[in-house]
Design a protein around this motif. Structure first.
Motif, short mmCIF file in Angstrom:
data_model
loop_
_atom_site.label_atom_id
_atom_site.label_comp_id
_atom_site.label_asym_id
_atom_site.label_seq_id
_atom_site.Cartn_x
_atom_site.Cartn_y
_atom_site.Cartn_z
N VAL A 40 0.59 -0.86 -0.11
CA VAL A 40 0.18 -0.12 0.09
C VAL A 40 0.70 0.98 0.05
O VAL A 40 0.41 2.04 -0.93
N PHE A 41 1.69 0.88 0.77
CA PHE A 41 2.25 2.65 0.76
C PHE A 41 4.17 2.74 -0.32
O PHE A 41 4.03 3.92 -0.07
N ASN A 65 2.09 1.55 -3.87
CA ASN A 65 1.57 2.44 -3.90
C ASN A 65 0.14 1.50 -4.65
O ASN A 65 -0.15 1.95 -5.50
N GLN A 120 -3.31 0.95 -4.24
CA GLN A 120 -4.50 1.68 -3.77
C GLN A 120 -6.14 1.10 -4.36
O GLN A 120 -6.79 1.62 -4.22
#
Length: 127
Positions: free
Chosen positions: A56-57, A60, A62
């Motif tokens: 997710v981070f 990325n 999403q």
């Protein structure tokens, strides 16, 4: 992206190997033993939560499915910590004691199917 889904499944398998219990009580007490031994080690063994955090981070990713899985695994890890801490401090309320003392069985096949389902859901989220 298929390689990410395979990695996700491998992390699920690592969790099953690390705690192969088929009794819900033994499974939870396995988490509590790790929590009591080392909180850092416990957190490091939340393989898919760490992996999803990276996805997710770091990558990325999403998609709605990936965010859903991330939240699910975050809640799962938080509840494991909550239960483990209550067990270590011997602060279980009557409902949790009754739940843990019930003869709830989760076969390895059931856990494997849940892991495969989560991996397929992850795959759908990355393609």
């Amino acid at each position: 992206m298929g390689a990410l889904a395979i990695l996700f499944l491998l992390f699920e398998i690592c969790d099953m190997v690390l705690n192969p219990s088929t009794s819900f009580k033994e499974l939870v007490f396995g988490y509590a033993r790790r929590w009591a031994k080392s909180k850092a080690f416990f957190l490091l063994t939340q393989f898919n939560f760490i992996f999803l955090t990276f996805c997710v981070f770091g990558l990325n990713l999403q998609s709605t499915i990936i965010i859903f899985l991330y939240l699910f695994y975050a809640l799962d890890s938080a509840y494991k910590i909550y239960l483990s801490d209550k067990i270590v401090k011997d602060e279980l309320n009557d409902e949790l004691k009754m739940l843990l003392n019930g003869d709830i069985r989760i076969t390895l096949w059931q856990r494997a199917l849940l892991s495969l389902g989560a991996a397929l859901l992850f795959f759908m989220g990355v393609v």
